[in-house]
Design a protein around this motif. Sequence first.
Motif, PDB file in Angstrom:
ATOM      1  N   SER A   1      -9.257 -60.162 -13.806  1.00  0.00           N
ATOM      2  CA  SER A   1      -9.080 -59.204 -14.898  1.00  0.00           C
ATOM      3  C   SER A   1      -7.937 -58.220 -14.674  1.00  0.00           C
ATOM      4  CB  SER A   1     -10.366 -58.402 -15.094  1.00  0.00           C
ATOM      5  OG  SER A   1     -11.429 -59.261 -15.426  1.00  0.00           O
ATOM      6  N   TYR A   2      -7.565 -58.016 -13.419  1.00  0.00           N
ATOM      7  CA  TYR A   2      -6.570 -56.997 -13.099  1.00  0.00           C
ATOM      8  C   TYR A   2      -5.436 -57.576 -12.294  1.00  0.00           C
ATOM      9  CZ  TYR A   2      -9.808 -53.518 -14.789  1.00  0.00           C
ATOM     10  OH  TYR A   2     -10.629 -52.793 -15.603  1.00  0.00           O
ATOM     11  N   GLY A   3      -4.276 -56.951 -12.434  1.00  0.00           N
ATOM     12  CA  GLY A   3      -3.095 -57.317 -11.668  1.00  0.00           C
ATOM     13  C   GLY A   3      -2.233 -56.093 -11.474  1.00  0.00           C
ATOM     14  N   ARG A   4      -0.952 -56.332 -11.188  1.00  0.00           N
ATOM     15  CA  ARG A   4      -0.016 -55.245 -10.945  1.00  0.00           C
ATOM     16  C   ARG A   4       1.270 -55.503 -11.720  1.00  0.00           C
ATOM     17  NH1 ARG A   4      -1.909 -57.742  -7.421  1.00  0.00           N
ATOM     18  NH2 ARG A   4      -3.459 -57.147  -5.903  1.00  0.00           N
ATOM     19  N   VAL A   5       1.778 -54.464 -12.360  1.00  0.00           N
ATOM     20  CA  VAL A   5       3.057 -54.553 -13.055  1.00  0.00           C
ATOM     21  C   VAL A   5       4.090 -53.825 -12.192  1.00  0.00           C
ATOM     22  CG1 VAL A   5       2.673 -52.500 -14.499  1.00  0.00           C
ATOM     23  CG2 VAL A   5       4.272 -54.267 -15.252  1.00  0.00           C
TER      24      VAL A   5
ATOM     25  N   HIS B   1       4.340 -46.744 -18.704  1.00  0.00           N
ATOM     26  CA  HIS B   1       4.650 -47.577 -19.871  1.00  0.00           C
ATOM     27  C   HIS B   1       6.054 -47.293 -20.406  1.00  0.00           C
ATOM     28  CE1 HIS B   1       3.202 -43.818 -21.579  1.00  0.00           C
ATOM     29  NE2 HIS B   1       3.755 -44.169 -22.725  1.00  0.00           N
ATOM     30  N   ARG B   2       6.515 -46.058 -20.263  1.00  0.00           N
ATOM     31  CA  ARG B   2       7.864 -45.726 -20.751  1.00  0.00           C
ATOM     32  C   ARG B   2       8.933 -46.472 -19.961  1.00  0.00           C
ATOM     33  NH1 ARG B   2       5.244 -40.713 -21.228  1.00  0.00           N
ATOM     34  NH2 ARG B   2       6.073 -39.933 -19.271  1.00  0.00           N
ATOM     35  N   ALA B   3       8.737 -46.617 -18.659  1.00  0.00           N
ATOM     36  CA  ALA B   3       9.700 -47.358 -17.837  1.00  0.00           C
ATOM     37  C   ALA B   3       9.636 -48.850 -18.138  1.00  0.00           C
ATOM     38  CB  ALA B   3       9.433 -47.102 -16.359  1.00  0.00           C
ATOM     39  N   CYS B   4       8.455 -49.353 -18.470  1.00  0.00           N
ATOM     40  CA  CYS B   4       8.278 -50.788 -18.734  1.00  0.00           C
ATOM     41  C   CYS B   4       8.816 -51.196 -20.096  1.00  0.00           C
ATOM     42  CB  CYS B   4       6.795 -51.154 -18.650  1.00  0.00           C
ATOM     43  SG  CYS B   4       6.077 -51.000 -17.005  1.00  0.00           S
ATOM     44  N   ASN B   5       8.650 -50.342 -21.107  1.00  0.00           N
ATOM     45  CA  ASN B   5       9.000 -50.690 -22.480  1.00  0.00           C
ATOM     46  C   ASN B   5      10.479 -51.044 -22.604  1.00  0.00           C
ATOM     47  OD1 ASN B   5       8.452 -51.051 -25.252  1.00  0.00           O
ATOM     48  ND2 ASN B   5       9.212 -48.998 -25.707  1.00  0.00           N
ATOM     49  N   GLY B   6      10.767 -52.269 -23.024  1.00  0.00           N
ATOM     50  CA  GLY B   6      12.135 -52.744 -23.200  1.00  0.00           C
ATOM     51  C   GLY B   6      12.804 -53.209 -21.921  1.00  0.00           C
ATOM     52  N   SER B   7      12.091 -53.149 -20.802  1.00  0.00           N
ATOM     53  CA  SER B   7      12.656 -53.533 -19.505  1.00  0.00           C
ATOM     54  C   SER B   7      12.084 -54.855 -19.022  1.00  0.00           C
ATOM     55  CB  SER B   7      12.332 -52.467 -18.451  1.00  0.00           C
ATOM     56  OG  SER B   7      12.905 -51.238 -18.797  1.00  0.00           O
ATOM     57  N   VAL B   8      12.786 -55.460 -18.088  1.00  0.00           N
ATOM     58  CA  VAL B   8      12.265 -56.643 -17.416  1.00  0.00           C
ATOM     59  C   VAL B   8      11.266 -56.165 -16.373  1.00  0.00           C
ATOM     60  CG1 VAL B   8      12.806 -58.597 -15.921  1.00  0.00           C
ATOM     61  CG2 VAL B   8      14.317 -58.020 -17.823  1.00  0.00           C
ATOM     62  N   VAL B   9      10.081 -56.757 -16.402  1.00  0.00           N
ATOM     63  CA  VAL B   9       9.017 -56.415 -15.460  1.00  0.00           C
ATOM     64  C   VAL B   9       8.511 -57.689 -14.808  1.00  0.00           C
ATOM     65  CG1 VAL B   9       8.325 -54.415 -16.864  1.00  0.00           C
ATOM     66  CG2 VAL B   9       7.108 -56.591 -17.119  1.00  0.00           C
ATOM     67  N   ALA B  10       7.815 -57.508 -13.711  1.00  0.00           N
ATOM     68  CA  ALA B  10       7.070 -58.600 -13.088  1.00  0.00           C
ATOM     69  C   ALA B  10       5.606 -58.207 -13.155  1.00  0.00           C
ATOM     70  CB  ALA B  10       7.510 -58.803 -11.649  1.00  0.00           C
ATOM     71  N   TYR B  11       4.765 -59.146 -13.571  1.00  0.00           N
ATOM     72  CA  TYR B  11       3.326 -58.910 -13.579  1.00  0.00           C
ATOM     73  C   TYR B  11       2.688 -59.956 -12.694  1.00  0.00           C
ATOM     74  CZ  TYR B  11      -1.396 -57.849 -14.895  1.00  0.00           C
ATOM     75  OH  TYR B  11      -2.723 -57.480 -14.823  1.00  0.00           O
ATOM     76  N   GLY B  12       1.943 -59.503 -11.705  1.00  0.00           N
ATOM     77  CA  GLY B  12       1.325 -60.432 -10.771  1.00  0.00           C
ATOM     78  C   GLY B  12      -0.158 -60.190 -10.631  1.00  0.00           C
ATOM     79  N   ALA B  13      -0.872 -61.252 -10.328  1.00  0.00           N
ATOM     80  CA  ALA B  13      -2.309 -61.180 -10.058  1.00  0.00           C
ATOM     81  C   ALA B  13      -2.625 -62.250  -9.022  1.00  0.00           C
ATOM     82  CB  ALA B  13      -3.117 -61.398 -11.333  1.00  0.00           C
TER      83      ALA B  13
ATOM     84  N   GLN C   1       2.884 -64.909 -10.787  1.00  0.00           N
ATOM     85  CA  GLN C   1       3.754 -63.831 -11.245  1.00  0.00           C
ATOM     86  C   GLN C   1       4.458 -64.283 -12.514  1.00  0.00           C
ATOM     87  OE1 GLN C   1       6.209 -61.494  -8.472  1.00  0.00           O
ATOM     88  NE2 GLN C   1       7.946 -62.191  -9.687  1.00  0.00           N
ATOM     89  N   PHE C   2       4.403 -63.423 -13.509  1.00  0.00           N
ATOM     90  CA  PHE C   2       5.099 -63.629 -14.773  1.00  0.00           C
ATOM     91  C   PHE C   2       6.213 -62.598 -14.838  1.00  0.00           C
ATOM     92  CE2 PHE C   2       0.978 -65.385 -15.358  1.00  0.00           C
ATOM     93  CZ  PHE C   2       1.133 -66.438 -16.238  1.00  0.00           C
ATOM     94  N   THR C   3       7.428 -63.027 -15.094  1.00  0.00           N
ATOM     95  CA  THR C   3       8.565 -62.125 -15.181  1.00  0.00           C
ATOM     96  C   THR C   3       9.157 -62.234 -16.581  1.00  0.00           C
ATOM     97  OG1 THR C   3       9.029 -62.450 -12.841  1.00  0.00           O
ATOM     98  CG2 THR C   3      10.791 -61.496 -14.174  1.00  0.00           C
ATOM     99  N   GLY C   4       9.346 -61.083 -17.219  1.00  0.00           N
ATOM    100  CA  GLY C   4       9.911 -61.075 -18.560  1.00  0.00           C
ATOM    101  C   GLY C   4      10.027 -59.662 -19.096  1.00  0.00           C
TER     102      GLY C   4
END
Length: 151
Positions: free
Chosen positions: A16-20, A53-65, A79-82
């Motif tokens: 259910s949880y991961g890290r951005v 969320h302000r840093a993430c919005n419109g930026s490339v992020v990595a989300y991993g679990a 890991q999903f990157t986009g």
Amino acid sequence: MSTEEIRAIELLGRVSYGRVATSMRAMPFVAPARHIVTEGRVLIRMHRGLGYHRACNGSVVAYGADNFNSGSQRIWSVQFTGTAEIVEPTEEQLAAFGPEPRSVDDEPFEPVYLRIEPQFVTVHELDYSAGHSAGHSSGLHSVERHLHHVA
């Protein structure tokens, strides 16, 4: 979608949880988030009060679990990157997220939602089951693929 991409989405659905991860004022950071997968995209819920969320919005992020704390002999990490974008979830998506935490760092929880449009997905799998000797190189399996979405 390739079988590896389908595998990554299936694995992500097991937790259910991961890290951005992204950067804020040129400094990297990693923040916890609740996720769901909908229409091949990762939707995350974060606490608005931290401002990440302000840093993430419109930026490339990595989300991993991962399932590192599961006790399983088969450990995996995805890991999903986009690009991330703030969105308003549907009622169905809100229900899929489940209950919100009461507070974050002693502050009332205020949700904000971001959709990650994956461009790359990486899957790592470590197998600690019997029969694998120390130093055997097949214990780690890594796959990286481009995701292609048709609008």
